[in-house]
Design a protein around this motif. Sequence first.
Motif, mmCIF file in Angstrom:
data_model
loop_
_atom_site.group_PDB
_atom_site.id
_atom_site.type_symbol
_atom_site.label_atom_id
_atom_site.label_comp_id
_atom_site.label_asym_id
_atom_site.label_seq_id
_atom_site.Cartn_x
_atom_site.Cartn_y
_atom_site.Cartn_z
ATOM 1 N N PHE A 74 15.840 50.128 57.756
ATOM 2 C CA PHE A 74 15.773 48.667 57.609
ATOM 3 C C PHE A 74 15.371 48.246 56.199
ATOM 4 O O PHE A 74 16.008 47.390 55.592
ATOM 5 N N VAL A 75 14.277 48.838 55.678
ATOM 6 C CA VAL A 75 13.797 48.386 54.361
ATOM 7 C C VAL A 75 14.815 48.714 53.272
ATOM 8 O O VAL A 75 14.961 47.959 52.301
ATOM 9 N N THR A 76 15.548 49.836 53.420
ATOM 10 C CA THR A 76 16.548 50.193 52.411
ATOM 11 C C THR A 76 17.713 49.214 52.448
ATOM 12 O O THR A 76 18.141 48.705 51.406
ATOM 13 N N MET A 77 18.237 48.946 53.640
ATOM 14 C CA MET A 77 19.356 48.009 53.742
ATOM 15 C C MET A 77 18.913 46.600 53.376
ATOM 16 O O MET A 77 19.693 45.832 52.800
ATOM 17 N N ASN A 78 17.675 46.248 53.668
ATOM 18 C CA ASN A 78 17.164 44.932 53.307
ATOM 19 C C ASN A 78 17.136 44.771 51.785
ATOM 20 O O ASN A 78 17.467 43.698 51.248
ATOM 21 N N ALA A 79 16.762 45.837 51.078
ATOM 22 C CA ALA A 79 16.761 45.791 49.614
ATOM 23 C C ALA A 79 18.181 45.664 49.074
ATOM 24 O O ALA A 79 18.432 44.905 48.120
ATOM 25 N N ILE A 80 19.129 46.406 49.669
ATOM 26 C CA ILE A 80 20.529 46.318 49.240
ATOM 27 C C ILE A 80 21.060 44.907 49.466
ATOM 28 O O ILE A 80 21.758 44.341 48.621
ATOM 29 N N MET A 81 20.712 44.327 50.618
ATOM 30 C CA MET A 81 21.186 42.974 50.943
ATOM 31 C C MET A 81 20.678 41.951 49.919
ATOM 32 O O MET A 81 21.440 41.097 49.460
ATOM 33 N N HIS A 82 19.411 42.047 49.551
ATOM 34 C CA HIS A 82 18.874 41.083 48.598
ATOM 35 C C HIS A 82 19.380 41.366 47.181
ATOM 36 O O HIS A 82 19.554 40.427 46.388
ATOM 37 N N TYR A 83 19.622 42.621 46.861
ATOM 38 C CA TYR A 83 20.155 42.952 45.533
ATOM 39 C C TYR A 83 21.569 42.388 45.371
ATOM 40 O O TYR A 83 21.935 41.905 44.303
ATOM 41 N N LEU A 117 21.660 54.212 42.953
ATOM 42 C CA LEU A 117 20.647 54.604 43.940
ATOM 43 C C LEU A 117 19.231 54.366 43.425
ATOM 44 O O LEU A 117 18.341 53.949 44.175
ATOM 45 N N LYS A 118 19.027 54.593 42.136
ATOM 46 C CA LYS A 118 17.681 54.436 41.563
ATOM 47 C C LYS A 118 17.206 52.990 41.638
ATOM 48 O O LYS A 118 15.997 52.729 41.810
ATOM 49 N N ASP A 119 18.124 52.026 41.521
ATOM 50 C CA ASP A 119 17.740 50.619 41.614
ATOM 51 C C ASP A 119 17.084 50.322 42.952
ATOM 52 O O ASP A 119 16.039 49.661 43.021
ATOM 53 N N ILE A 120 17.689 50.796 44.024
ATOM 54 C CA ILE A 120 17.151 50.540 45.364
ATOM 55 C C ILE A 120 15.912 51.385 45.614
ATOM 56 O O ILE A 120 14.944 50.925 46.232
ATOM 57 N N ALA A 121 15.911 52.623 45.132
ATOM 58 C CA ALA A 121 14.750 53.499 45.323
ATOM 59 C C ALA A 121 13.507 52.897 44.679
ATOM 60 O O ALA A 121 12.407 52.959 45.245
ATOM 61 N N VAL A 164 20.456 57.229 53.540
ATOM 62 C CA VAL A 164 20.670 55.977 54.268
ATOM 63 C C VAL A 164 22.063 55.427 53.997
ATOM 64 O O VAL A 164 22.756 54.953 54.909
ATOM 65 N N ALA A 165 22.496 55.487 52.748
ATOM 66 C CA ALA A 165 23.776 54.881 52.379
ATOM 67 C C ALA A 165 24.962 55.711 52.827
ATOM 68 O O ALA A 165 26.060 55.181 53.034
ATOM 69 N N ASN A 166 24.773 56.991 53.008
ATOM 70 C CA ASN A 166 25.896 57.875 53.315
ATOM 71 C C ASN A 166 26.309 57.755 54.782
ATOM 72 O O ASN A 166 25.487 57.849 55.688
ATOM 73 N N SER A 167 27.602 57.542 55.016
ATOM 74 C CA SER A 167 28.204 57.531 56.357
ATOM 75 C C SER A 167 27.653 56.441 57.261
ATOM 76 O O SER A 167 27.684 56.573 58.477
ATOM 77 N N LYS A 168 27.126 55.376 56.687
ATOM 78 C CA LYS A 168 26.627 54.271 57.503
ATOM 79 C C LYS A 168 27.350 52.983 57.132
ATOM 80 O O LYS A 168 27.761 52.786 55.990
ATOM 81 N N TYR A 169 27.482 52.109 58.133
ATOM 82 C CA TYR A 169 28.256 50.883 57.958
ATOM 83 C C TYR A 169 27.396 49.669 58.271
ATOM 84 O O TYR A 169 26.433 49.747 59.039
ATOM 85 N N VAL A 170 27.763 48.557 57.661
ATOM 86 C CA VAL A 170 27.093 47.290 57.928
ATOM 87 C C VAL A 170 28.150 46.254 58.301
ATOM 88 O O VAL A 170 29.198 46.145 57.663
ATOM 89 N N GLU A 171 27.873 45.521 59.361
ATOM 90 C CA GLU A 171 28.776 44.461 59.804
ATOM 91 C C GLU A 171 28.414 43.177 59.075
ATOM 92 O O GLU A 171 27.280 42.702 59.152
ATOM 93 N N THR A 172 29.374 42.613 58.347
ATOM 94 C CA THR A 172 29.156 41.390 57.577
ATOM 95 C C THR A 172 30.131 40.312 58.048
ATOM 96 O O THR A 172 31.070 40.614 58.791
ATOM 97 N N PRO A 173 29.939 39.079 57.628
ATOM 98 C CA PRO A 173 30.913 38.030 57.984
ATOM 99 C C PRO A 173 32.300 38.294 57.412
ATOM 100 O O PRO A 173 33.266 37.628 57.806
ATOM 101 N N THR A 214 33.462 44.925 58.457
ATOM 102 C CA THR A 214 32.530 46.050 58.484
ATOM 103 C C THR A 214 32.736 46.902 57.239
ATOM 104 O O THR A 214 33.837 47.375 56.973
ATOM 105 N N LYS A 215 31.675 47.096 56.473
ATOM 106 C CA LYS A 215 31.766 47.765 55.172
ATOM 107 C C LYS A 215 30.951 49.063 55.166
ATOM 108 O O LYS A 215 29.913 49.158 55.831
ATOM 109 N N LEU A 216 31.439 50.039 54.411
ATOM 110 C CA LEU A 216 30.705 51.266 54.176
ATOM 111 C C LEU A 216 29.640 50.994 53.124
ATOM 112 O O LEU A 216 29.940 50.471 52.044
ATOM 113 N N ILE A 217 28.394 51.324 53.429
ATOM 114 C CA ILE A 217 27.280 50.930 52.565
ATOM 115 C C ILE A 217 27.402 51.529 51.174
ATOM 116 O O ILE A 217 27.114 50.864 50.171
ATOM 117 N N LYS A 218 27.838 52.770 51.079
ATOM 118 C CA LYS A 218 27.889 53.400 49.755
ATOM 119 C C LYS A 218 28.918 52.747 48.840
ATOM 120 O O LYS A 218 28.883 52.951 47.622
#
Length: 491
Positions: free
Chosen positions: A355-364, A382-386, A399-408, A411-415
């Motif tokens: 959650f905290v990793t994807m939350n950082a990506i979302m706000h970035y 990766l270092k920016d989010i880390a 977290v970013a590898n092989s995971k997807y996020v559903e957006t409006p 559905t996108k691959l996070i990496k």
Amino acid sequence: MLKQNLQLKLSQKLSPQQIQLMKLIQLPTQAFEQRLKEEMVENPALEESSKDDEYEYEKDEFDNSDDYDDYDDHDGDHIEADEINIDEYLSNDETPDYKLQANNYSDDDEDRSMPFAASVSFHQSLIDQLNTFILSDSERDIAEFLVGSIDDMGYIRRSIPDIVDDMAFTQGIYTDEKTVEHILHIIHQLEPAGVGARDLQECLLLQLKSKTPTSSVELSIDILENQFDAFTKKHYDKLLQKYDITQEQLRKAIDEIEHLNPKPGGAYESSARAVEHVVPDFAIKITDGELELTLNGRNAPELHVSKDYQEMLQSYKDSRDKSVQQKDAVQFIKQKLDSAKWFIDAIRQRQETLFVTMNAIMHYQQEYFLDGDEAKLKPMILKDIADMVGLDISTVSRVANSKYVETPYGTKLIKDFFSEAMKNDQGEDVSTIEIKKILKTVIEDEDKRKPLPDDKLADILKDKGYPIARRTIAKYREQLDIPVARMRKKI
């Protein structure tokens, strides 16, 4: 002569629990569910609460994340049964926490299983088609052997002499090349057209010869039979001069060839293969102009310790005479309970890390997630989010590898949100994703009769404010799976 030396050595060692956590973090939703089932089978002290709907964990769920116990490596410790504090493993709470969870979601949110249709395999369909031909027993054996030699793309990648020798040594079928060639012509009559070909040229010719003869089809056959090399290298001027035809006639012949299937077996396999569904690990919604992130409830199962195991410990505590067998049983139960607690804790830490990793990506990438314009994707590594979440780069990568996020916007691959930065002519950092999109647009709009080489593409992007070297253009073009200029040429 024996000597004794004292040597100090400093080393880092990951505990089995830390390794377990890292493995859990990198798993996507479906693989995580499978791992969860395996752990519950291996550890009978671990149980999952029954619930009808998914429970979505939001940011507030992780406010007490500091209360999590740190992992310690207890594998080397041996605790006697008499030293175990039974009360630590017993709960006085008559109502477990998992029974207090609210799941106020409609039936539409239920996880329904997808039925799959049974289908006949590619090779079995070819065997079935052989029944329409009148063949002797020996001919049918040869035909079935040839069908078995066809790969998933529909080709026979072996020479006739090799097939003759193989049948003799492995099947005890003794024949000659002429007979095998005759049976191979029968295989070439099977559907899909082009199956059983030994190379691309033969595959395309088989498909053309199965079509209704027209002037364009006949010209296409002649080109493939006699000018295949010139065609593959797109030397259209040479073909025009050779056949003394107009550009329109050549274009129609090329259209006939381009509409053929170079992988006849692959088309069959793709239609028969079960459809794979991507399960997003996160969902991002826009509510009153604000981004809202949720973790897929399937990543947040409610687990608890088995009540039966607690009752066994209670029975041991109440008993006056404690036998050796009972002490051994308590030691076993203690190990299973520790393992169950470690696993539950690992899942909670996995939820928090995801959650905290994807939350950082979302706000970035907030500007992109608000309107979906890929041009607004900021350069992000990766270092920016880390640095934002205080985690290691390898953890963010998991977290970013092989995971997807559903957006409006789908559905996108996070990496895919990660990209390097390049400076434009104004000195501003722009994402390589934006540059690739512009490059793709320029190539799509080019004159296909005179495709632009990489140096010309570099000049165009430089005029648009992106000074990029020719070799960089070539790298981006290959990443976009776009061929070189000569192979993009059309007549």
